[in-house]
Motif scaffolding. Structure first.
Motif, PDB file in Angstrom:
ATOM      1  N   LEU A  13       0.547  -1.329   0.303  1.00 44.32           N
ATOM      2  CA  LEU A  13      -0.555   0.373  -0.306  1.00 44.32           C
ATOM      3  C   LEU A  13       0.775   1.939  -0.287  1.00 44.32           C
ATOM      4  N   LEU A  14       0.572   2.065  -0.788  1.00 46.35           N
ATOM      5  CA  LEU A  14       1.830   3.315  -0.449  1.00 46.35           C
ATOM      6  C   LEU A  14       0.835   4.633  -0.247  1.00 46.35           C
ATOM      7  N   VAL A  15       1.545   5.142   0.588  1.00 43.88           N
ATOM      8  CA  VAL A  15       0.595   6.336   1.076  1.00 43.88           C
ATOM      9  C   VAL A  15       1.302   7.570   1.274  1.00 43.88           C
ATOM     10  N   ASP A  16       0.957   8.724   0.345  1.00 40.42           N
ATOM     11  CA  ASP A  16       1.835  10.171   0.301  1.00 40.42           C
ATOM     12  C   ASP A  16       0.883  11.252  -0.118  1.00 40.42           C
ATOM     13  N   ASP A  17       1.128  12.282   0.272  1.00 41.00           N
ATOM     14  CA  ASP A  17       0.731  13.513  -0.143  1.00 41.00           C
ATOM     15  C   ASP A  17       0.779  14.185  -1.328  1.00 41.00           C
ATOM     16  N   GLN A  18       1.170  13.786  -2.189  1.00 49.14           N
ATOM     17  CA  GLN A  18       1.816  13.650  -3.037  1.00 49.14           C
ATOM     18  C   GLN A  18       1.467  12.586  -4.648  1.00 49.14           C
ATOM     19  N   GLN A  19       0.500  12.872  -5.630  1.00 47.93           N
ATOM     20  CA  GLN A  19       0.224  12.370  -6.434  1.00 47.93           C
ATOM     21  C   GLN A  19       1.031  11.720  -7.090  1.00 47.93           C
ATOM     22  N   LEU A  20       2.500  12.213  -7.641  1.00 47.70           N
ATOM     23  CA  LEU A  20       3.073  11.933  -8.723  1.00 47.70           C
ATOM     24  C   LEU A  20       4.040  11.466  -7.652  1.00 47.70           C
ATOM     25  N   VAL A  37       1.117  -3.864  -6.301  1.00 48.25           N
ATOM     26  CA  VAL A  37      -0.037  -2.945  -5.472  1.00 48.25           C
ATOM     27  C   VAL A  37      -0.902  -2.728  -4.941  1.00 48.25           C
ATOM     28  N   VAL A  38      -1.704  -2.350  -4.040  1.00 48.93           N
ATOM     29  CA  VAL A  38      -3.318  -2.948  -3.818  1.00 48.93           C
ATOM     30  C   VAL A  38      -3.905  -1.804  -3.518  1.00 48.93           C
ATOM     31  N   GLY A  39      -3.204  -0.848  -4.064  1.00 42.69           N
ATOM     32  CA  GLY A  39      -3.955   0.630  -3.270  1.00 42.69           C
ATOM     33  C   GLY A  39      -3.103   1.563  -2.804  1.00 42.69           C
ATOM     34  N   ASP A  40      -3.735   2.647  -2.689  1.00 40.27           N
ATOM     35  CA  ASP A  40      -2.651   3.904  -2.647  1.00 40.27           C
ATOM     36  C   ASP A  40      -3.554   5.158  -1.219  1.00 40.27           C
ATOM     37  N   ALA A  41      -3.160   5.607  -0.696  1.00 41.19           N
ATOM     38  CA  ALA A  41      -3.870   6.584  -0.052  1.00 41.19           C
ATOM     39  C   ALA A  41      -2.380   8.439  -0.277  1.00 41.19           C
ATOM     40  N   PRO A  56      -2.690  -5.057   2.533  1.00 41.75           N
ATOM     41  CA  PRO A  56      -1.570  -4.923   2.752  1.00 41.75           C
ATOM     42  C   PRO A  56      -0.559  -6.425   3.497  1.00 41.75           C
ATOM     43  N   ASP A  57       0.403  -6.874   2.955  1.00 42.02           N
ATOM     44  CA  ASP A  57       1.488  -6.712   3.423  1.00 42.02           C
ATOM     45  C   ASP A  57       2.311  -5.721   4.186  1.00 42.02           C
ATOM     46  N   VAL A  58       2.910  -4.510   3.097  1.00 37.42           N
ATOM     47  CA  VAL A  58       4.130  -4.139   3.701  1.00 37.42           C
ATOM     48  C   VAL A  58       2.767  -2.129   3.622  1.00 37.42           C
ATOM     49  N   VAL A  59       2.981  -1.810   3.728  1.00 37.84           N
ATOM     50  CA  VAL A  59       2.838  -0.266   4.168  1.00 37.84           C
ATOM     51  C   VAL A  59       4.127   0.745   3.576  1.00 37.84           C
ATOM     52  N   LEU A  60       4.013   1.862   3.054  1.00 35.82           N
ATOM     53  CA  LEU A  60       5.116   2.325   2.248  1.00 35.82           C
ATOM     54  C   LEU A  60       4.179   3.830   2.838  1.00 35.82           C
ATOM     55  N   MET A  61       5.260   4.540   3.694  1.00 37.35           N
ATOM     56  CA  MET A  61       4.545   5.552   5.163  1.00 37.35           C
ATOM     57  C   MET A  61       4.785   6.792   4.841  1.00 37.35           C
ATOM     58  N   ASP A  62       4.189   7.975   3.729  1.00 36.23           N
ATOM     59  CA  ASP A  62       4.695   9.747   4.205  1.00 36.23           C
ATOM     60  C   ASP A  62       4.557   9.867   5.730  1.00 36.23           C
ATOM     61  N   VAL A  63       5.679  10.614   6.349  1.00 35.05           N
ATOM     62  CA  VAL A  63       5.379  10.986   7.583  1.00 35.05           C
ATOM     63  C   VAL A  63       4.272  12.241   8.078  1.00 35.05           C
ATOM     64  N   ARG A  64       4.750  13.059   6.774  1.00 38.66           N
ATOM     65  CA  ARG A  64       4.301  15.290   6.856  1.00 38.66           C
ATOM     66  C   ARG A  64       2.774  14.644   5.633  1.00 38.66           C
ATOM     67  N   MET A  65       1.783  14.430   6.200  1.00 39.04           N
ATOM     68  CA  MET A  65       0.685  15.044   5.624  1.00 39.04           C
ATOM     69  C   MET A  65      -0.429  15.638   5.957  1.00 39.04           C
ATOM     70  N   GLN A  80      -4.399  -2.298  15.537  1.00 41.99           N
ATOM     71  CA  GLN A  80      -5.513  -2.785  14.610  1.00 41.99           C
ATOM     72  C   GLN A  80      -4.618  -3.858  13.443  1.00 41.99           C
ATOM     73  N   HIS A  81      -3.625  -3.521  12.982  1.00 36.99           N
ATOM     74  CA  HIS A  81      -2.605  -4.765  12.828  1.00 36.99           C
ATOM     75  C   HIS A  81      -1.648  -5.507  12.433  1.00 36.99           C
ATOM     76  N   PRO A  82      -0.983  -5.916  14.130  1.00 41.81           N
ATOM     77  CA  PRO A  82       0.448  -6.070  13.958  1.00 41.81           C
ATOM     78  C   PRO A  82       1.655  -7.175  13.236  1.00 41.81           C
ATOM     79  N   HIS A  83       0.618  -7.487  12.123  1.00 45.69           N
ATOM     80  CA  HIS A  83       0.952  -8.277  10.968  1.00 45.69           C
ATOM     81  C   HIS A  83       1.529  -7.631  10.002  1.00 45.69           C
ATOM     82  N   VAL A  84       0.643  -5.852   9.670  1.00 45.89           N
ATOM     83  CA  VAL A  84       0.932  -5.405   8.968  1.00 45.89           C
ATOM     84  C   VAL A  84       2.758  -4.972   8.940  1.00 45.89           C
ATOM     85  N   ARG A  85       3.501  -5.026   8.179  1.00 46.11           N
ATOM     86  CA  ARG A  85       4.896  -4.839   8.018  1.00 46.11           C
ATOM     87  C   ARG A  85       4.465  -2.183   6.898  1.00 46.11           C
TER      88      ARG A  85
END
Length: 227
Positions: A13-20, A37-41, A56-65, A80-85
């Protein structure tokens, strides 16, 4: 004769406030046969909801959003999901938000300008249970994690409970080696390394690999970097 079924790809799962940035990461990851990639936010609120639905198994997480930052999102997802990295994405290698996210349960952090092979390698390492840590930030982590480490006195006493092999694995962890690298160095399988790592964490009372690395440095198991 039926061919063996291939392993399931790692769900990201991709998480970033910049679409590009999300698009760029997606292009890199979708070129890898073992990653999907199963989704983005675009913020933490969307990320928490997406984990529930996308699994997701792994989340790429931006911190400043906006709305909810990656730190709070990390706390909620880990609870809520301790198995997710979660691998935190940051622009700065000494980002206070990134370190706080590690304290909240993230498996490590990666700079946004990392090379594609570093990005894909970090995802695979996190999914495999490894910590994704840049060696140059270890000293800063020593300062940040002081109040969350298991008792150093107790842990120091528990070092005697480690077998010779477990101590070798502990030192390798402190050097930043992945499970695969430890296995290659000690001539054992990766699954055997995972078993040893689990025993080391349990015996030392460390919450995860990140804390084990910091604890090793604080106890002097490996020498600290010179000033």
């Amino acid at each position: 004769m039926t061919e063996p079924k291939s392993a399931e790809p790692i769900r990201v799962l991709l998480v970033d406030d910049q679409q590009l940035i999300r698009l760029g990461f997606r292009l890199v990851l979708e070129a890898e046969p073992d990653l999907v990639v199963v989704g983005d936010a675009a913020d933490g609120i969307e990320a928490v909801a997406a984990v529930d639905t996308a699994r997701p198994d792994v989340v790429l997480m931006d911190v400043r959003m906006p709305r909810m930052d990656g730190l709070e999102a990390t706390r909620r997802i880990v609870a809520q999901h301790p198995h997710v990295r979660i691998v935190v994405l940051t622009t700065f290698d000494l980002d206070e938000y990134a370190f706080a996210a590690l304290r909240a349960g993230a498996s490590g952090f990666l700079l946004k300008d990392a090379h594609p092979h570093q990005l894909t390698g970090a995802i695979r390492a996190a999914h495999g249970g490894d910590a994704v840590l840049a060696p140059r930030v270890t000293r800063r982590m020593l300062e940040m994690f002081g109040d969350r480490l298991p008792s150093e006195v107790a842990a120091d006493e528990r070092l005697n409970d480690l077998t010779e092999r477990e101590r070798e694995v502990f030192i390798a962890l402190a050097r930043g080696l992945t499970n695969a690298e430890i296995g290659a160095e000690l001539f054992v399988s990766e699954s055997t390394v995972k078993t040893h790592v689990g025993r080391v964490l349990a015996k030392l009372g460390a919450r995860d690999r990140v804390h084990a690395v910091i604890l090793a440095h604080r106890l002097g198991v490996v020498p600290r970097d010179p000033d």
